[in-house]
Write a protein that holds these residues in place. Structure first.
Motif, PDB file in Angstrom:
ATOM      1  N   UNK A 402       1.545  12.434  -3.567  1.00  0.00           N
ATOM      2  CA  UNK A 402       2.352  12.545  -4.786  1.00  0.00           C
ATOM      3  C   UNK A 402       3.585  13.408  -4.521  1.00  0.00           C
ATOM      4  N   UNK A 403       3.353  14.507  -3.810  1.00  0.00           N
ATOM      5  CA  UNK A 403       4.433  15.424  -3.472  1.00  0.00           C
ATOM      6  C   UNK A 403       5.482  14.718  -2.613  1.00  0.00           C
ATOM      7  N   UNK A 404       5.026  13.897  -1.657  1.00  0.00           N
ATOM      8  CA  UNK A 404       5.933  13.187  -0.759  1.00  0.00           C
ATOM      9  C   UNK A 404       6.771  12.180  -1.534  1.00  0.00           C
ATOM     10  N   UNK A 405       6.136  11.416  -2.414  1.00  0.00           N
ATOM     11  CA  UNK A 405       6.856  10.412  -3.199  1.00  0.00           C
ATOM     12  C   UNK A 405       7.911  11.081  -4.081  1.00  0.00           C
ATOM     13  N   UNK A 406       7.537  12.202  -4.701  1.00  0.00           N
ATOM     14  CA  UNK A 406       8.496  12.914  -5.559  1.00  0.00           C
ATOM     15  C   UNK A 406       9.700  13.387  -4.745  1.00  0.00           C
ATOM     16  N   UNK A 407       9.427  13.994  -3.597  1.00  0.00           N
ATOM     17  CA  UNK A 407      10.531  14.492  -2.766  1.00  0.00           C
ATOM     18  C   UNK A 407      11.418  13.341  -2.296  1.00  0.00           C
TER      19      UNK A 407
END
Length: 486
Positions: A402-407
């Protein structure tokens, strides 16, 4: 007669593909680098240096005339002035200052007298490349007159003990693989290339670089095709229309992100195509890898995998327009150490980069945004690294995707955000578009220093002993980095 037929064919083809005539001429010139590279490999490689200099000079002059007619005289005049400067006072601080002022001044004056409200392919296109090349040449002669021990490792690698010959400067300036759109490379690399240092070590003949060169060409053609398709579906001028204004904010930002991605593909395609021609000649040879395989990335301008997978702005910067960024780092940013303030040095470097690109206000808006964006990212990363709990959370198997997609989405959208000014250029256009998205990026990035200060005083506040320890550790890292650079 032949010239008229060629002009007619180019005009007809430009109309069919939806491009301008100057753009097709420039693209044709980049592709012509490949037959010229094969001519060099088969007939010119291994010949005396002066023969090679003459070949590259004539090829570059011909390509320049093919695109810009008698405006080729501008590049000739600029080269003559700088060479006279080198003969008269080369190796002095005054020569560096005068070269910097003259080259950049000539370029800015050209922008002023030729600029329109759009991006034009004129003689200023190759001249901006020549501006940096000749300025770097004067710097390298200056470095060559200094004590070697006082030079950093990168300065030592390009320093010149003597002023090069007129033919060498002409061949270096007009090399068909780097004259029209780059890449930048120092004269010392060109000299080693001409002297045969990058040839095939086993046969003594031309380098074994045909497959790597053609592979780069193939990638460039793919990217130019993707750009052409994407540009049709996501045109930049759509954002100044009423239909764009009627979209929701999230739709506008998403459009900006997708449009910005395709806009950059044009530059990536050009760089890869011209790099392929440089690879064919052998100019890009960069030693071997750990397995003994030849490396051909000595003039690489984009690291494709890193660019496409980047989830931070710094990764994007470190993978895009590498040669220009390295030139600015070496000849501007590092030369400003006497200011004793890296933020000021960074701001001056970005301003120089904006001036070099042109006089349109959009360029200055683009690089003005880059400064706070990168600093905000560094601040956030620093706080994550300092907080073990937050760092573990970001790397948790359930949270990381989730963190990767947001970034990734954040970086792609707000990479396109400053490009609005860079691509659309004029105040009327970028002002309208930023107004349509409520200046959200400006508010976010320019307010960050105040927000960060308040956060550090409240939720991010750390004990005094911890602050002092972190400051000492940070200083050690900075000192180690400076020592490594030097």
């Amino acid at each position: 007669m032949a010239s008229g037929l060629m002009d007619g064919f180019i005009a007809s083809f430009a109309e069919k593909v939806g491009a301008t005539v100057p753009a097709i001429r420039l693209f044709s010139s980049l592709l012509l680098g490949y037959p010229l590279a094969f001519i060099y490999r088969n007939f010119i490689f291994g010949k005396p240096s002066n023969v090679q200099h003459v070949f590259f000079a004539l090829c570059g002059l011909w390509l320049c005339y093919f695109n810009f007619g008698f405006n080729v005289l501008h590049s000739i005049a600029n080269i003559v002035v700088i060479y006279a400067l080198l003969l008269a006072i080369g190796g002095t601080q005054l020569s560096v200052a005068l070269a910097f002022i003259f080259n950049l001044g000539y370029l800015v004056a050209a922008y002023y007298f030729t600029a329109t409200d759009g991006y034009d392919i004129r003689w200023t296109t190759p001249h901006c490349v020549l501006c940096l090349r000749l300025t770097g040449l004067v710097f390298d002669v200056y470095d060559g007159r200094k004590d070697r021990k006082s030079l950093s490792s990168d300065q030592q690698s390009t320093a010149l003990d003597t002023v090069p010959s007129p033919l060498e400067v002409l061949g270096y300036s007009y090399h068909f693989g780097g004259f029209m759109t780059g890449p930048q490379f120092p004269l010392k690399r060109y000299r080693g290339f001409v002297e045969g240092a990058f040839g095939n070590k086993q046969t003594g003949g031309p380098p074994a670089s045909i497959i790597p060169g053609m592979r780069r060409l193939s990638l460039g053609v793919v990217y130019i095709a993707v750009y052409q398709v994407g540009h049709q579906f996501f045109p930049g001028l759509y954002m100044v229309g009423d239909e764009f204004a009627s979209l929701h904010l999230w739709q506008k930002l998403l459009y900006i992100g997708i449009w910005g991605k395709f806009a950059l593909y044009k530059y990536i395609a050009v760089w890869m195509i011209v790099e392929g021609a440089c690879i064919l000649t052998g100019l890009t040879y960069n030693g071997t890898d750990q397995n003994g395989n030849d490396l051909w990335d000595g003039c690489i301008n984009v690291k494709l995998v890193k660019f496409e997978t980047a989830t931070t702005f710094q990764e994007k910067i470190d993978s895009f327009n590498l040669n220009t960024n390295l030139w600015m780092l070496k000849y501007v940013y590092k030369r400003l150490r006497f200011l004793g303030h890296k933020e000021i040095s960074q701001a001056v470097t970005l301003f120089t980069l904006a001036v070099w690109h042109g006089i349109h206000s959009g360029y200055y808006m683009n690089f003005a945004l880059e400064f706070p964006i990168v600093n905000m990212e560094k601040d956030i990363q620093r706080e994550v690294d300092r907080n073990p709990t937050l760092k573990r959370l970001c790397n948790h198997p359930l949270v990381y995707p989730v963190h990767w997609v947001f970034r990734k989405m954040f970086v792609e959208v707000f990479l396109g955000y400053p490009l609005i000014g860079f691509v659309l250029l004029t105040y009327e256009r970028w002002y309208k578009i930023y107004s349509e998205v409520y200046w959200c990026g400006h508010i976010l990035f320019f307010s960050w220093p105040l927000v960060y200060m308040l956060l550090k005083a409240t939720v991010l506040k750390r004990p005094k002993a911890k602050v002092e320890k972190d400051a000492q550790m940070q200083q050690k890292l900075v000192d180690a980095k400076v020592e490594k650079t030097d």
